[in-house]
Design a protein around this motif. Structure first.
Motif, PDB file in Angstrom:
ATOM      1  N   VAL A 116       0.679  -1.215   0.063  1.00 29.81           N
ATOM      2  CA  VAL A 116       0.170  -0.003   0.060  1.00 29.81           C
ATOM      3  C   VAL A 116       0.741   1.250  -0.028  1.00 29.81           C
ATOM      4  N   LYS A 117       0.439   2.209  -0.596  1.00 34.19           N
ATOM      5  CA  LYS A 117       1.058   3.645  -0.430  1.00 34.19           C
ATOM      6  C   LYS A 117       0.226   4.646   0.446  1.00 34.19           C
ATOM      7  N   ILE A 118       0.836   5.099   1.474  1.00 33.16           N
ATOM      8  CA  ILE A 118       0.248   6.039   2.196  1.00 33.16           C
ATOM      9  C   ILE A 118       1.001   7.461   1.976  1.00 33.16           C
ATOM     10  N   ASP A 119       0.480   8.360   1.751  1.00 34.15           N
ATOM     11  CA  ASP A 119       1.226   9.767   1.871  1.00 34.15           C
ATOM     12  C   ASP A 119       2.639   9.704   1.171  1.00 34.15           C
ATOM     13  N   ASN A 120       2.472   8.886  -0.173  1.00 36.07           N
ATOM     14  CA  ASN A 120       3.718   8.720  -0.899  1.00 36.07           C
ATOM     15  C   ASN A 120       4.660   7.749  -0.314  1.00 36.07           C
ATOM     16  N   LYS A 121       4.350   7.257   0.605  1.00 39.18           N
ATOM     17  CA  LYS A 121       5.311   6.294   1.153  1.00 39.18           C
ATOM     18  C   LYS A 121       4.797   4.862   1.032  1.00 39.18           C
ATOM     19  N   GLU A 122       5.728   3.860   0.648  1.00 41.85           N
ATOM     20  CA  GLU A 122       5.433   2.521   0.487  1.00 41.85           C
ATOM     21  C   GLU A 122       5.363   1.780   1.866  1.00 41.85           C
ATOM     22  N   TYR A 123       4.268   0.994   2.138  1.00 41.93           N
ATOM     23  CA  TYR A 123       4.333   0.132   3.262  1.00 41.93           C
ATOM     24  C   TYR A 123       3.840  -1.189   2.717  1.00 41.93           C
ATOM     25  N   ARG A 124       3.844  -2.136   3.728  1.00 42.98           N
ATOM     26  CA  ARG A 124       3.215  -3.505   3.580  1.00 42.98           C
ATOM     27  C   ARG A 124       2.329  -3.739   4.811  1.00 42.98           C
ATOM     28  N   ILE A 125       1.266  -4.204   4.579  1.00 45.54           N
ATOM     29  CA  ILE A 125       0.521  -4.896   5.532  1.00 45.54           C
ATOM     30  C   ILE A 125       0.617  -6.374   5.734  1.00 45.54           C
ATOM     31  N   VAL A 126       1.073  -6.915   6.720  1.00 45.27           N
ATOM     32  CA  VAL A 126       1.507  -8.325   6.922  1.00 45.27           C
ATOM     33  C   VAL A 126       0.893  -8.933   8.044  1.00 45.27           C
ATOM     34  N   PRO A 127       0.109 -10.136   7.714  1.00 48.25           N
ATOM     35  CA  PRO A 127      -0.585 -10.711   8.891  1.00 48.25           C
ATOM     36  C   PRO A 127       0.621 -11.284   9.863  1.00 48.25           C
ATOM     37  N   GLN A 128       0.294 -11.464  11.204  1.00 49.89           N
ATOM     38  CA  GLN A 128       1.379 -11.919  11.847  1.00 49.89           C
ATOM     39  C   GLN A 128       2.152 -13.389  11.456  1.00 49.89           C
ATOM     40  N   SER A 129       1.190 -14.064  10.872  1.00 50.62           N
ATOM     41  CA  SER A 129       1.560 -15.515  10.648  1.00 50.62           C
ATOM     42  C   SER A 129       2.629 -15.546   9.371  1.00 50.62           C
ATOM     43  N   ALA A 130       2.612 -14.331   8.684  1.00 45.68           N
ATOM     44  CA  ALA A 130       3.821 -14.123   7.831  1.00 45.68           C
ATOM     45  C   ALA A 130       5.038 -13.753   8.206  1.00 45.68           C
ATOM     46  N   ILE A 131       4.944 -13.283   9.593  1.00 45.48           N
ATOM     47  CA  ILE A 131       6.361 -12.917  10.031  1.00 45.48           C
ATOM     48  C   ILE A 131       7.351 -13.797  10.377  1.00 45.48           C
ATOM     49  N   LEU A 132       8.548 -14.083   9.915  1.00 47.37           N
ATOM     50  CA  LEU A 132       9.459 -15.078  10.254  1.00 47.37           C
ATOM     51  C   LEU A 132      10.130 -14.821  11.277  1.00 47.37           C
ATOM     52  N   ILE A 133      10.817 -13.587  11.647  1.00 45.72           N
ATOM     53  CA  ILE A 133      11.352 -13.256  12.953  1.00 45.72           C
ATOM     54  C   ILE A 133      11.349 -11.651  13.063  1.00 45.72           C
ATOM     55  N   LEU A 134      11.344 -11.437  14.383  1.00 42.55           N
ATOM     56  CA  LEU A 134      11.427 -10.098  14.834  1.00 42.55           C
ATOM     57  C   LEU A 134      12.625  -9.862  15.660  1.00 42.55           C
ATOM     58  N   MET A 135      13.260  -8.669  15.227  1.00 45.40           N
ATOM     59  CA  MET A 135      14.355  -8.244  16.170  1.00 45.40           C
ATOM     60  C   MET A 135      14.127  -6.927  16.740  1.00 45.40           C
ATOM     61  N   ARG A 136      14.570  -6.744  18.133  1.00 43.97           N
ATOM     62  CA  ARG A 136      14.149  -5.772  18.972  1.00 43.97           C
ATOM     63  C   ARG A 136      15.220  -5.495  19.818  1.00 43.97           C
ATOM     64  N   ASP A 137      15.506  -3.972  19.911  1.00 40.98           N
ATOM     65  CA  ASP A 137      16.568  -3.449  20.826  1.00 40.98           C
ATOM     66  C   ASP A 137      15.914  -3.609  22.184  1.00 40.98           C
ATOM     67  N   ASN A 138      16.589  -4.329  23.065  1.00 40.36           N
ATOM     68  CA  ASN A 138      16.296  -4.345  24.440  1.00 40.36           C
ATOM     69  C   ASN A 138      17.359  -3.647  25.260  1.00 40.36           C
ATOM     70  N   ILE A 139      17.059  -2.137  25.098  1.00 35.71           N
ATOM     71  CA  ILE A 139      17.993  -1.372  25.780  1.00 35.71           C
ATOM     72  C   ILE A 139      17.650  -1.303  27.562  1.00 35.71           C
ATOM     73  N   GLY A 140      16.354  -1.415  27.622  1.00 34.40           N
ATOM     74  CA  GLY A 140      15.884  -1.531  28.999  1.00 34.40           C
ATOM     75  C   GLY A 140      16.491  -2.895  30.046  1.00 34.40           C
ATOM     76  N   GLU A 141      16.619  -3.937  29.020  1.00 36.85           N
ATOM     77  CA  GLU A 141      17.172  -5.199  29.616  1.00 36.85           C
ATOM     78  C   GLU A 141      18.739  -5.012  30.049  1.00 36.85           C
ATOM     79  N   MET A 142      19.531  -4.072  29.021  1.00 36.75           N
ATOM     80  CA  MET A 142      20.804  -3.987  28.925  1.00 36.75           C
ATOM     81  C   MET A 142      21.175  -3.100  30.191  1.00 36.75           C
ATOM     82  N   LEU A 143      20.363  -2.263  30.531  1.00 40.48           N
ATOM     83  CA  LEU A 143      20.621  -1.465  31.854  1.00 40.48           C
ATOM     84  C   LEU A 143      20.538  -1.879  33.116  1.00 40.48           C
ATOM     85  N   SER A 144      19.592  -2.919  33.198  1.00 37.96           N
ATOM     86  CA  SER A 144      19.458  -3.535  34.513  1.00 37.96           C
ATOM     87  C   SER A 144      20.397  -4.537  34.829  1.00 37.96           C
TER      88      SER A 144
END
Length: 125
Positions: A97-125
């Motif tokens: 889809v295009k929203i305000d001339n920017k391209e995006y993808r609408i993805v069902p959660q079942s199609a997501i293979l991996i997620l990478m997340r910055d765990n800054i809060g975990e690193m501080l404790s």
């Protein structure tokens, strides 16, 4: 995601992703080889909006009297994806889809293979 004239709401367990373009190393450090990018089987991008999840019906609700006004709040199984995650997903399952001339993808959660997340809060404790 808000614009001066509209608000974008993602429905159900879907995720709005701003895809990476071209062959490069992602901000998360993930590198997709040219063969994967050419085939477009797997794409990657940043999660910018997440739906509420899969709605659950309450077992105590009575469905045989639809004219009665329901006072119960809708409950959801929340998705694993969060805004700011870097996602690797199956391109076949996504919708472009295009929203305000920017391209995006609408993805069902079942199609997501991996997620990478910055765990800054975990690193501080």
């Amino acid at each position: 995601m808000k614009n001066k004239n509209k608000t974008i709401l993602v429905v159900g367990d879907r995720v709005l992703i701003q895809p990476d373009t071209g062959e490069k190393q992602s901000p998360a450090g993930l590198y997709l080889p040219a063969s994967v990018i050419e085939k477009q089987e797997v794409q990657a991008g940043m999660v910018v909006k997440v739906g509420p999840g899969i709605p659950l019906g309450s077992p105590s609700e009575e469905f045989n009297e639809p004219w009665k006004e329901s006072q119960s709040e809708v409950k959801y199984i929340p998705p694993q994806a969060e805004v700011g995650d870097y996602a690797l997903f199956l391109a076949k399952s996504s919708i472009e889809v295009k929203i305000d001339n920017k391209e995006y993808r609408i993805v069902p959660q079942s199609a997501i293979l991996i997620l990478m997340r910055d765990n800054i809060g975990e690193m501080l404790s």
